[in-house]
Write a protein that holds these residues in place. Structure first.
Motif, PDB file in Angstrom:
ATOM      1  N   HIS A   1       0.833  -1.204   0.000  1.00 21.92           N
ATOM      2  CA  HIS A   1       0.000   0.000   0.000  1.00 21.92           C
ATOM      3  C   HIS A   1       0.869   1.256   0.000  1.00 21.92           C
ATOM      4  N   LEU A   2       1.955   1.226   0.736  1.00 20.97           N
ATOM      5  CA  LEU A   2       2.886   2.350   0.750  1.00 20.97           C
ATOM      6  C   LEU A   2       3.450   2.592  -0.650  1.00 20.97           C
ATOM      7  N   THR A   3       3.698   1.538  -1.390  1.00 18.70           N
ATOM      8  CA  THR A   3       4.194   1.662  -2.767  1.00 18.70           C
ATOM      9  C   THR A   3       3.228   2.501  -3.600  1.00 18.70           C
ATOM     10  N   ARG A   4       1.941   2.201  -3.496  1.00 22.49           N
ATOM     11  CA  ARG A   4       0.940   2.949  -4.261  1.00 22.49           C
ATOM     12  C   ARG A   4       0.860   4.398  -3.791  1.00 22.49           C
ATOM     13  N   ALA A   5       0.929   4.611  -2.479  1.00 19.36           N
ATOM     14  CA  ALA A   5       0.883   5.981  -1.948  1.00 19.36           C
ATOM     15  C   ALA A   5       2.092   6.783  -2.419  1.00 19.36           C
ATOM     16  N   MET A   6       3.262   6.177  -2.376  1.00 21.68           N
ATOM     17  CA  MET A   6       4.468   6.870  -2.833  1.00 21.68           C
ATOM     18  C   MET A   6       4.410   7.140  -4.328  1.00 21.68           C
ATOM     19  N   ALA A   7       3.844   6.198  -5.093  1.00 24.01           N
ATOM     20  CA  ALA A   7       3.705   6.413  -6.535  1.00 24.01           C
ATOM     21  C   ALA A   7       2.880   7.664  -6.799  1.00 24.01           C
ATOM     22  N   LEU A   8       1.814   7.826  -6.055  1.00 20.45           N
ATOM     23  CA  LEU A   8       0.951   9.006  -6.191  1.00 20.45           C
ATOM     24  C   LEU A   8       1.693  10.277  -5.790  1.00 20.45           C
ATOM     25  N   GLU A   9       2.368  10.243  -4.668  1.00 20.79           N
ATOM     26  CA  GLU A   9       3.019  11.441  -4.140  1.00 20.79           C
ATOM     27  C   GLU A   9       4.265  11.857  -4.919  1.00 20.79           C
ATOM     28  N   LEU A  10       4.979  10.904  -5.495  1.00 13.41           N
ATOM     29  CA  LEU A  10       6.252  11.223  -6.149  1.00 13.41           C
ATOM     30  C   LEU A  10       6.146  11.386  -7.658  1.00 13.41           C
ATOM     31  N   ALA A  11       4.989  11.112  -8.217  1.00 16.28           N
ATOM     32  CA  ALA A  11       4.814  11.203  -9.674  1.00 16.28           C
ATOM     33  C   ALA A  11       5.167  12.597 -10.196  1.00 16.28           C
ATOM     34  N   ARG A  12       4.817  13.637  -9.470  1.00 16.65           N
ATOM     35  CA  ARG A  12       5.079  15.013  -9.931  1.00 16.65           C
ATOM     36  C   ARG A  12       6.572  15.310 -10.031  1.00 16.65           C
ATOM     37  N   HIS A  13       7.392  14.467  -9.419  1.00 16.07           N
ATOM     38  CA  HIS A  13       8.844  14.636  -9.494  1.00 16.07           C
ATOM     39  C   HIS A  13       9.472  13.709 -10.539  1.00 16.07           C
ATOM     40  N   GLY A  14       8.619  13.018 -11.303  1.00 16.84           N
ATOM     41  CA  GLY A  14       9.132  12.091 -12.307  1.00 16.84           C
ATOM     42  C   GLY A  14       9.687  10.812 -11.708  1.00 16.84           C
ATOM     43  N   ILE A  15       9.238  10.475 -10.520  1.00 16.90           N
ATOM     44  CA  ILE A  15       9.696   9.259  -9.850  1.00 16.90           C
ATOM     45  C   ILE A  15       8.581   8.221  -9.895  1.00 16.90           C
ATOM     46  N   ARG A  16       8.919   7.066 -10.435  1.00 13.23           N
ATOM     47  CA  ARG A  16       7.986   5.941 -10.482  1.00 13.23           C
ATOM     48  C   ARG A  16       8.274   5.044  -9.282  1.00 13.23           C
ATOM     49  N   VAL A  17       7.219   4.527  -8.670  1.00 14.33           N
ATOM     50  CA  VAL A  17       7.377   3.629  -7.530  1.00 14.33           C
ATOM     51  C   VAL A  17       6.531   2.389  -7.785  1.00 14.33           C
ATOM     52  N   ASN A  18       7.177   1.251  -7.810  1.00 23.53           N
ATOM     53  CA  ASN A  18       6.518  -0.024  -8.071  1.00 23.53           C
ATOM     54  C   ASN A  18       6.988  -1.058  -7.067  1.00 23.53           C
ATOM     55  N   ALA A  19       6.378  -2.228  -7.136  1.00 27.72           N
ATOM     56  CA  ALA A  19       6.752  -3.307  -6.219  1.00 27.72           C
ATOM     57  C   ALA A  19       6.934  -4.610  -6.969  1.00 27.72           C
ATOM     58  N   LEU A  20       7.846  -5.393  -6.483  1.00 25.89           N
ATOM     59  CA  LEU A  20       8.084  -6.752  -6.953  1.00 25.89           C
ATOM     60  C   LEU A  20       7.610  -7.668  -5.835  1.00 25.89           C
ATOM     61  N   ALA A  21       6.708  -8.592  -6.155  1.00 28.91           N
ATOM     62  CA  ALA A  21       6.125  -9.486  -5.149  1.00 28.91           C
ATOM     63  C   ALA A  21       6.520 -10.927  -5.450  1.00 28.91           C
ATOM     64  N   PRO A  22       7.633 -11.365  -4.892  1.00 25.90           N
ATOM     65  CA  PRO A  22       8.030 -12.753  -5.134  1.00 25.90           C
ATOM     66  C   PRO A  22       7.206 -13.733  -4.311  1.00 25.90           C
ATOM     67  N   GLY A  23       7.155 -14.940  -4.820  1.00 29.30           N
ATOM     68  CA  GLY A  23       6.639 -16.057  -4.034  1.00 29.30           C
ATOM     69  C   GLY A  23       7.794 -16.605  -3.215  1.00 29.30           C
ATOM     70  N   TYR A  24       7.837 -17.902  -3.078  1.00 29.79           N
ATOM     71  CA  TYR A  24       8.909 -18.530  -2.304  1.00 29.79           C
ATOM     72  C   TYR A  24      10.153 -18.638  -3.170  1.00 29.79           C
ATOM     73  N   VAL A  25      11.214 -17.989  -2.717  1.00 31.79           N
ATOM     74  CA  VAL A  25      12.480 -17.962  -3.438  1.00 31.79           C
ATOM     75  C   VAL A  25      13.513 -18.711  -2.601  1.00 31.79           C
ATOM     76  N   MET A  26      14.197 -19.654  -3.207  1.00 34.40           N
ATOM     77  CA  MET A  26      15.222 -20.436  -2.519  1.00 34.40           C
ATOM     78  C   MET A  26      16.415 -19.555  -2.187  1.00 34.40           C
ATOM     79  N   THR A  27      16.698 -19.404  -0.908  1.00 32.37           N
ATOM     80  CA  THR A  27      17.849 -18.629  -0.439  1.00 32.37           C
ATOM     81  C   THR A  27      18.557 -19.423   0.653  1.00 32.37           C
ATOM     82  N   ASP A  28      19.723 -18.966   1.045  1.00 38.84           N
ATOM     83  CA  ASP A  28      20.439 -19.615   2.144  1.00 38.84           C
ATOM     84  C   ASP A  28      19.612 -19.586   3.425  1.00 38.84           C
ATOM     85  N   LEU A  29      18.835 -18.524   3.603  1.00 39.11           N
ATOM     86  CA  LEU A  29      18.052 -18.352   4.815  1.00 39.11           C
ATOM     87  C   LEU A  29      16.936 -19.393   4.957  1.00 39.11           C
TER      88      LEU A  29
END
Length: 140
Positions: free
Chosen positions: A53-81
């Motif tokens: 939700h913050l991503t969408r809010a920031m996209a709205l607020e920062l658009a006038r500065h030419g800044i795009r804000v998006n999100a990457l939503a991964p599923g389960y990614v194999m990591t060392d952790l």
């Protein structure tokens, strides 16, 4: 860390982009668990949903500065952790519910991340790209 850390980094990055007057792209990393509920990880779910939700809010607020804000939503990614859990019996049951029947590797996120960060995604802001092997479209 999942919400406040992302907020802090995004705010400082945006400040620098505004000061440079060139715009840019911010990519937050959410999770498919921002859209789905799982047991024993409530604070993580809430933080990732908040970040989406913050991503969408920031996209709205920062658009006038030419800044795009998006999100990457991964599923389960194999990591060392999480490798030990994902290899366990419980992890294998989880994998069986993913339509692709595989966990993602970190490199599987590259294409979506490049799209969101580069000029190829210049028309995208406030968007979230899911990379999960079809997990979100499967039944519970």
């Amino acid at each position: 860390t999942n919400l406040k850390g992302a907020w802090t980094v995004a705010q400082e990055s945006a400040r620098r982009m505004v000061a440079a007057g060139q715009g840019g792209s911010l990519v937050n990393v959410t999770s498919i668990l921002a859209s789905r509920v799982a047991g024993a990880v409530g604070p993580y779910l809430a933080a990732k949903a908040g970040l989406a939700h913050l991503t969408r809010a920031m996209a709205l607020e920062l658009a006038r500065h030419g800044i795009r804000v998006n999100a990457l939503a991964p599923g389960y990614v194999m990591t060392d952790l999480n490798e030990a859990f994902l290899a366990s019996d419980a992890g294998q049951r989880l994998r069986s519910r993913i339509p692709s029947r595989r966990y993602s590797q970190p490199a599987d996120l590259d294409g979506a991340l490049l799209l969101l960060a580069s000029d190829a995604g210049r028309g995208m802001s406030g968007s979230e790209i899911v990379v999960d092997g079809g997990h979100l479209c499967s039944s519970l």
